[in-house]
Design a protein around this motif. Structure first.
Motif, PDB file in Angstrom:
ATOM      1  N   LEU A 182       0.831  -1.205   0.000  1.00  0.00           N
ATOM      2  CA  LEU A 182       0.000   0.000   0.000  1.00  0.00           C
ATOM      3  C   LEU A 182       0.868   1.260   0.000  1.00  0.00           C
ATOM      4  O   LEU A 182       0.606   2.211  -0.728  1.00  0.00           O
ATOM      5  N   ALA A 234       2.275   1.835  -3.371  1.00  0.00           N
ATOM      6  CA  ALA A 234       1.274   2.365  -4.298  1.00  0.00           C
ATOM      7  C   ALA A 234       1.117   3.869  -4.083  1.00  0.00           C
ATOM      8  O   ALA A 234       0.996   4.630  -5.041  1.00  0.00           O
ATOM      9  N   ILE A 235       1.151   4.291  -2.817  1.00  0.00           N
ATOM     10  CA  ILE A 235       1.029   5.720  -2.523  1.00  0.00           C
ATOM     11  C   ILE A 235       2.246   6.460  -3.072  1.00  0.00           C
ATOM     12  O   ILE A 235       2.135   7.490  -3.730  1.00  0.00           O
ATOM     13  N   ASN A 238       2.200   6.754  -6.712  1.00  0.00           N
ATOM     14  CA  ASN A 238       0.951   7.319  -7.194  1.00  0.00           C
ATOM     15  C   ASN A 238       0.199   6.325  -8.088  1.00  0.00           C
ATOM     16  O   ASN A 238      -0.246   6.655  -9.177  1.00  0.00           O
ATOM     17  N   HIS A 239       0.129   5.154  -7.624  1.00  0.00           N
ATOM     18  CA  HIS A 239      -0.413   4.067  -8.415  1.00  0.00           C
ATOM     19  C   HIS A 239      -1.550   3.370  -7.677  1.00  0.00           C
ATOM     20  O   HIS A 239      -1.610   2.154  -7.600  1.00  0.00           O
ATOM     21  N   LEU A 240      -2.421   4.178  -7.125  1.00  0.00           N
ATOM     22  CA  LEU A 240      -3.477   3.606  -6.287  1.00  0.00           C
ATOM     23  C   LEU A 240      -4.594   2.984  -7.118  1.00  0.00           C
ATOM     24  O   LEU A 240      -5.051   3.594  -8.086  1.00  0.00           O
ATOM     25  N   GLN A 245      -8.506   1.872  -7.595  1.00  0.00           N
ATOM     26  CA  GLN A 245      -9.713   2.578  -7.129  1.00  0.00           C
ATOM     27  C   GLN A 245     -10.586   1.706  -6.261  1.00  0.00           C
ATOM     28  O   GLN A 245     -11.438   2.199  -5.525  1.00  0.00           O
ATOM     29  N   LEU A 261      -5.251   3.649   5.383  1.00  0.00           N
ATOM     30  CA  LEU A 261      -5.088   3.997   3.970  1.00  0.00           C
ATOM     31  C   LEU A 261      -5.877   5.261   3.649  1.00  0.00           C
ATOM     32  O   LEU A 261      -5.365   6.183   3.012  1.00  0.00           O
ATOM     33  N   ILE A 314      -3.854   8.732   2.387  1.00  0.00           N
ATOM     34  CA  ILE A 314      -3.920   9.330   1.047  1.00  0.00           C
ATOM     35  C   ILE A 314      -4.499  10.737   1.065  1.00  0.00           C
ATOM     36  O   ILE A 314      -4.400  11.458   0.093  1.00  0.00           O
ATOM     37  N   TYR A 337      -9.184  12.766  -1.851  1.00  0.00           N
ATOM     38  CA  TYR A 337      -9.959  11.542  -2.068  1.00  0.00           C
ATOM     39  C   TYR A 337     -11.144  11.413  -1.117  1.00  0.00           C
ATOM     40  O   TYR A 337     -11.078  11.838   0.032  1.00  0.00           O
ATOM     41  N   ILE A 382     -12.448   6.242  -3.826  1.00  0.00           N
ATOM     42  CA  ILE A 382     -11.738   4.982  -3.619  1.00  0.00           C
ATOM     43  C   ILE A 382     -12.615   4.078  -2.759  1.00  0.00           C
ATOM     44  O   ILE A 382     -13.169   4.524  -1.749  1.00  0.00           O
TER      45      ILE A 382
END
Ligand SMILES: Nc1ncnc2c1ncn2[C@@H]1O[C@H](COP(=O)(O)OP(=O)(O)O)[C@@H](O)[C@H]1O
Ligand SMILES: [Mg+2]
Ligand SMILES: [Zn+2]
Length: 381
Positions: free
Chosen positions: A29, A32-33, A36-38, A40, A59, A63, A122, A153
């Motif tokens: 996780l 991914a943050i 910048n590959h989160l 949805q 999470l 974000i 988000y 998300i």
């Protein structure tokens, strides 16, 4: 009287690094943050009480944090983090599908998705126990899950992944949460006991950790319960076994010693004592198997780490293992296993266990006779 906050709530981790035993998830996780590959939509699966809701909330907070730390943790001080921590953030919506599983519940949620967040980047929707949604609710949700707005998300959590329909599964990034290791739970309990200034015996914590069967929340509830009942705020092994109605492992050491000495009478008397204390014969045999298994893994330095007991008990196991022959342990495990399998169908269950114990007590003799015979044959060759 001060308000008592249960440990499970008081010690809910507030950042990724304090989550116990789910590094594979927290690292992914965070990456991914970072990149910048989160995704949805996430699906968090796993047994209850292992940190699914906790990670979903972390999470969500991370974000939206305005001031991420160098290692991608939420700062816990910015406005967004503070709002999250006070449960007053408008950016996180939690729906417990166990109690709100109708189409209308989902429609309400889906309606909110249309509005972009006023502050922060988000909006996060956490749907707990998502497998409980009705079929219609699922269908109402599917459309949104298919084409969510950029700022939305979804984090779905479930204890029953097999009940989630494939159309949902295929739209989510799936994370499988682990049961938490006894050792990790025990260490976490140690940390909490220290914070709460509760004195404890390692073995008491180990026992609670084992009883919790991988669920940290259960461990914390048991911990609270026993602390409440224990005198003088000291968590002792003996009080813990009394409270949990667990057979003291001393008995297994004692029984094994008697077996090694081939003392049928002392084994039978100990078994009688155990029954008189209200313990069940079947549990005893299962416990004895576990004890023998523990001795077995001590026979080889490479497997000692499979021993899931406290430091202080460890030496006792190693010591008793040194006295027991490997073939004794193997055959004994076999006899216990047979006894376990046939226990339920036996008409006289007490005798059934006693018979197994008598066989066990004769094992050392049988093994040395067999060894003797082998020697004889060698001599003749
Ligand atoms: N991996 C973990 N690390 C630290 N604490 C945990 C962990 N899992 C559960 N807990 C404790 O148990 C409580 C409930 O956890 P939760 O995340 O709601 O479990 P789940 O959603 O998997 O059923 C938390 O508040 C926390 O105190
Ligand atoms: Mg949960
Ligand atoms: Zn922050």
């Amino acid at each position: 009287m001060e308000n008592f906050v249960v440990s499970a709530r008081k010690y809910r981790p507030s950042d990724f690094k304090s989550v116990v035993g789910q590094q594979h998830i927290t690292t992914t996780l965070k990456n991914a943050i970072k990149n910048n590959h989160l995704a949805q939509a996430f699906l968090f699966c796993g047994p209850r009480g292992v940190g699914k809701t906790t990670c979903a909330r972390i999470l969500a907070k991370t974000i939206n944090c305005e001031n991420l730390s160098a290692d991608y943790e939420a700062c816990n001080v910015c406005d967004s983090c503070t709002a999250f921590n006070n449960n007053s953030s408008f950016n996180v919506h939690e729906l417990d599908a166990a109690s709100n599983n109708s189409v209308d519940d989902i429609r309400n949620l889906v309606d909110q998705v249309r509005y972009a967040p006023q502050k922060g980047s988000y909006k996060i929707y956490i749907i707990d126990e998502v497998h409980m949604l009705s079929t219609q609710a699922f269908n109402a949700f599917l459309k949104t899950l298919e084409e969510p707005p950029k700022y939305a998300i979804f984090i779905l959590a479930t204890t029953e992944k097999h009940k989630i329909i494939p159309t949902i599964l295929s739209r989510c990034q799936i994370f499988d949460f682990n049961r938490i290791q006894i050792k990790d739970i025990a260490e976490h309990l140690q940390y909490i006991a220290k914070e709460e200034e509760i004195t404890y015996e390692d073995e008491a914590l180990r026992l609670i950790a084992a009883k919790a069967d991988g669920a940290l929340r259960d461990a914390l509830s048991i911990f609270d319960l026993i602390v409440t009942y224990s005198a003088g705020g000291k968590l002792t092994y003996s009080e813990t076994i009394d409270n949990l109605h667990i057979l003291d492992y001393d008995y297994y050491f004692k029984v094994t010693d008697s077996l090694l000495q081939e003392s049928v009478s002392s084994v039978l008397l100990t078994f009688d004592e155990i029954l008189k204390k209200g313990f069940d014969g079947h549990n005893f045999i299962v416990g004895l198997s576990e004890h023998l298994r523990n001795l077995m893994v001590c026979k080889d330095a490479a497997t000692v780490e499979l021993l899931q007991v406290s430091e202080s008990a460890r030496d006792r196991y190693i010591e008793q293992a040194a006295k027991s022959h490997l073939s004794f342990l193997l055959s004994a495990l076999n006899i216990c296993n047979q006894c376990d399998i046939n226990y339920k169908s036996s008409k006289n269950q007490r005798l059934h266990v006693e018979l197994a114990l008598m066989k066990l007590a004769k094992l050392p003799q049988a093994i040395s006779l067999a060894a003797l015979a082998r020697e004889e044959i060698k001599k003749k060759d």
